[in-house]
Structure formats: structure tokens, C-alpha cells
Scaffold this motif. Structure first.
Motif, short mmCIF file in Angstrom:
data_model
loop_
_atom_site.label_atom_id
_atom_site.label_comp_id
_atom_site.label_asym_id
_atom_site.label_seq_id
_atom_site.Cartn_x
_atom_site.Cartn_y
_atom_site.Cartn_z
N LYS A 133 0.83 -1.21 0.00
CA LYS A 133 0.00 0.00 0.00
C LYS A 133 0.86 1.25 0.00
O LYS A 133 0.58 2.21 -0.72
CB LYS A 133 -0.93 0.01 1.22
N MET A 134 1.91 1.25 0.81
CA MET A 134 2.79 2.43 0.86
C MET A 134 3.55 2.61 -0.45
O MET A 134 3.71 3.74 -0.93
CB MET A 134 3.75 2.30 2.05
N GLU A 136 2.51 1.59 -3.40
CA GLU A 136 1.52 2.06 -4.37
C GLU A 136 1.25 3.55 -4.18
O GLU A 136 1.10 4.29 -5.16
CB GLU A 136 0.23 1.26 -4.23
N LYS A 137 1.18 3.99 -2.93
CA LYS A 137 0.96 5.41 -2.66
C LYS A 137 2.13 6.24 -3.20
O LYS A 137 1.93 7.30 -3.81
CB LYS A 137 0.78 5.66 -1.16
N LEU A 138 3.35 5.76 -3.00
CA LEU A 138 4.52 6.44 -3.54
C LEU A 138 4.43 6.51 -5.06
O LEU A 138 4.68 7.56 -5.66
CB LEU A 138 5.80 5.72 -3.10
N SER A 140 1.69 6.49 -6.88
CA SER A 140 0.64 7.46 -7.22
C SER A 140 1.14 8.89 -7.08
O SER A 140 0.87 9.74 -7.94
CB SER A 140 -0.58 7.27 -6.32
N LEU A 141 1.86 9.16 -6.01
CA LEU A 141 2.41 10.51 -5.82
C LEU A 141 3.35 10.88 -6.96
O LEU A 141 3.34 12.01 -7.44
CB LEU A 141 3.15 10.60 -4.48
N GLU A 144 1.22 11.65 -10.07
CA GLU A 144 0.33 12.80 -9.99
C GLU A 144 1.08 14.12 -9.83
O GLU A 144 0.85 15.05 -10.57
CB GLU A 144 -0.63 12.64 -8.80
N ASN A 149 3.88 19.18 -2.73
CA ASN A 149 2.58 19.54 -2.15
C ASN A 149 1.94 20.60 -3.03
O ASN A 149 2.55 21.60 -3.35
CB ASN A 149 2.75 20.10 -0.73
#
Length: 150
Positions: A133-134, A136-138, A140-141, A144, A149
Motif C-alpha cells: 500500500k505504501m 503504491e501510494k509512492l 501514485s504521488l 500525480e 505539495n
């Protein structure tokens, strides 16, 4: 940048180099002689998309369309993928695996599973899920915002 962040980045980069180089080398050595690691990844992306385009592959690989065209040309010539035009918009070209490509991909996929799965047995299922999950989040970041930020 604070020292703690620098320490995390160094640890990440050290682990990244070991993991990616070793896994990639093992995958490269075990998959079909007919298939490079990049070609395997292209087939994997095509298999995961109902209507896959060169643009999608270029974005996923973070390379120019000309690089993807060269790679896909080799896969077409090898009879592993085929191009089909959209019937409503002839400019749109979709990539799909041939039966031969599916067979080669399936064999390579089995080899990759055999390489990666023994490492997973060293972790609890909850740790594996959290790691993925982490990661995958990396991913996605990175796709995107590039980590900035907004």
C-alpha cells in the motif's frame, strides 16, 4: 533538508539499489530468451489494459513515444503483440497481445512469481500489505504531483 529526512532518503536509495538490481538480474536470467525485462514489462502493461496505447506505455515507462515505438515494433516483429486501429477514430491505435505473446508472457509471469514469492515468506501478511500500500501510494504521488505539495 533535515538530517532525519536525509537519513531516510539514504536508506531508501541503498535498499532500492539492492532490491531492484538483484530482482531485475534474477528476472532477466530466468525469463524467456525471447524476451527482455523491458519487453516483459510492456506485455504486463498491455495485459492490464483493455485498450492499451503507446501513449499509456510511454507515460508508464516515463519515456518518449519514439522509445516505446521502437520497443513495440520489436514485439510486433516477434509476433507477440499486434496493433489495431479504432474503428471510430483511425488515428487511435491499440496494442494487444497475440496468442504467442500471451503464452510467452504467461511463462515469464510464472518465473517472476517464483523469483519474488520466496522473499515474501519472511514477512507477516499484514506487513506485506502495508508495504505494498505504501509503495503504491509512492507510485501514485510520483505519477500525480512528483511528490510536491500542491
Amino acid at each position: 533538508m533535515n538530517k532525519e529526512a536525509q537519513h531516510w532518503i539514504n536508506r531508501y536509495m541503498d535498499a532500492y539499489l539492492v532490491v531492484t538490481r538483484r530482482i531485475n538480474a534474477q528476472i532477466r536470467d530466468s525469463i524467456s530468451e525471447e524476451l527482455t525485462s523491458d519487453q516483459y514489462l510492456i506485455l504486463r502493461l498491455i495485459q492490464g489494459q483493455e485498450l492499451c496505447t503507446s501513449t499509456h506505455l510511454a507515460e508508464a515507462f516515463a519515456v518518449g513515444k519514439s522509445s516505446i515505438t521502437a520497443m513495440t515494433n520489436r514485439l510486433v516483429e516477434a509476433g507477440m503483440i499486434e496493433r489495431t486501429r479504432d474503428e471510430n477514430d483511425r488515428r487511435q491505435v491499440y496494442l494487444s497481445m497475440t496468442e504467442d505473446g500471451k503464452s510467452i508472457f504467461d511463462a515469464a509471469e510464472k518465473q517472476v512469481q517464483e523469483i519474488v514469492s520466496p522473499y515474501l515468506f519472511h514477512f507477516e501478511e499484514s506487513d506485506i500489505e502495508m508495504f505494498i500500500k505504501m509503495f503504491e501510494k509512492l507510485g501514485s504521488l510520483m505519477q500525480e504531483s512528483g511528490g510536491k505539495n500542491n
